[in-house]
Design an enzyme around this catalytic site. Structure first.
Site, short mmCIF file in Angstrom:
data_model
loop_
_atom_site.label_atom_id
_atom_site.label_comp_id
_atom_site.label_asym_id
_atom_site.label_seq_id
_atom_site.Cartn_x
_atom_site.Cartn_y
_atom_site.Cartn_z
N ASP A 221 -1.43 4.98 2.85
CA ASP A 221 -0.07 4.78 3.33
C ASP A 221 0.90 5.37 2.31
O ASP A 221 1.87 4.74 1.90
CB ASP A 221 0.20 3.29 3.53
N ASP A 243 1.62 -0.58 -4.04
CA ASP A 243 1.06 -1.25 -2.87
C ASP A 243 -0.18 -0.52 -2.36
O ASP A 243 -0.10 0.62 -1.93
CB ASP A 243 2.12 -1.30 -1.76
#
Length: 350
Positions: A221, A243
């Protein structure tokens, strides 16, 4: 009519967050700040001086995972990957171990703690920064290629295209006036990907035009919002990831294409700069460039289904007010038509 059941995150009160800290033997000083996150709930908590961890980490970030999304085994594999990267001196924010564990449970919520780490979105128009990010991603991929995931899923046509499309249609997530058109154009896009781009995923390899491409553990991502930049005149300055919640298996190009913006010429220049940095560290298979528009198309379908699946979470209607309207879906139909054209055009060449 029965009232809808409250969302699970409605239970996540400030007191519960502080209690979760206390259950680990950590004492917060009462200051608690929610941080930007839609999928999970993330808070910055300040620790009382003298409490464990406080000397090195006066403030910590608590991440409460969305119930039911990932299994504990999948979250622990994410944590293990982050710690493997950190051990290899790849700049990521890895979870802190408390009591010998990085994943904890409090009430209905799995949660983790990590150090506070700031930064800003990198300037992708800066060629030097983009080349640096290319080296950074290559370092992540060097570690990612060491071994496969055992529990995390893949970026593939089934989970990013076929299944989310099926979910949207069977849950009647689209207005009737646009449902048939979107169903037809999304199926056309998926068929084109299946025939010409990504035909199968098997044994940690993609088949593209029947020639296998290697896969590895990815961030998966890798958009600019998930890379933070700190001033390079400070120790540890440059890019870092904050993240790994969506880490999956896939081709290396998955972590590159979301950093390309602008028209075709601008994307080609940016890709060349990224790869200049990447290939200082690790070889890149140029055949993967043919996957970019297919991966972009799959992400569009997956993203719409993600929003629809989260619509019972009050944070989503507030943040995405136009989602689900006929105009939203007409926009998606037009974008998918453009993507079909893009997938039929020659890929970017560097």
């Amino acid at each position: 009519m029965d009232e809808p059941a409250p969302h699970p995150f409605s239970q996540l009160t400030p007191n519960l967050v502080q209690d979760a800290l206390s259950a680990l033997g950590l004492m917060g000083d009462g200051r608690l700040m929610p941080l930007n996150s839609y999928e999970n709930r993330v808070y910055l908590a300040h620790l009382e001086p003298g409490t464990p961890l406080a000397a090195e980490h006066p403030a910590v970030v608590l991440k409460f995972y969305r119930p039911g999304r990932w299994s504990h085994a999948q979250i622990e594999e994410e944590h293990a990957f982050a710690n493997e990267l950190a051990a290899a001196e790849v700049p990521v924010v890895a979870p802190l171990a408390v009591g010998g564990r990085t994943l904890h449970q409090h009430g209905n919520f799995a949660f983790s703690l990590s150090p506070r780490r700031g930064g800003r979105t990198p300037e992708l128009s800066d060629a030097e920064a983009l080349e640096w990010i290319g080296r950074f991603i290559a370092r992540l991929h060097t570690v990612g290629a060491r071994q496969p995931f055992a529990h995390r899923p893949a970026v593939d046509i089934a989970s990013y295209g076929i299944e989310p499309r099926h979910w949207l249609l069977t849950h009647h997530a689209l207005p009737l006036e646009v449902e048939r058109t979107w169903a037809d154009i999304s199926q056309e896009a998926i068929d084109l990907i299946a025939i010409n781009q990504i035909s199968t995923f098997n044994n940690n390899q993609f088949d593209i035009d029947k020639n296998s491409l290697s896969t590895l553990r990815l961030h998966a991502d890798c958009h600019p919002g998930n890379i933070l930049w700190t001033p390079t005149d400070r120790p540890g300055g440059g890019p870092h990831f904050v993240d790994l919640d969506d880490c999956r298996t896939g081709c290396a190009v998955q972590d590159l294409w979301m950093l390309l913006a602008g028209d075709r010429l601008e994307r080609q220049r940016a890709l060349g700069t990224l790869l200049d940095g990447y290939e200082q560290v690790r070889h890149f298979d140029r055949r993967e460039l043919a996957l970019i528009e297919a991966l972009r198309t799959l992400r569009l379908i997956h993203y719409s289904a993600w929003l629809a699946r989260r619509w019972d979470d009050p944070a989503f209607p507030a943040a995405f007010p136009s989602f689900g309207t006929p105009d939203y879906w007409r926009g998606q139909i037009n974008i998918l038509r453009e993507q079909i054209e893009a997938m039929q055009a020659p890929p970017l060449v560097v």
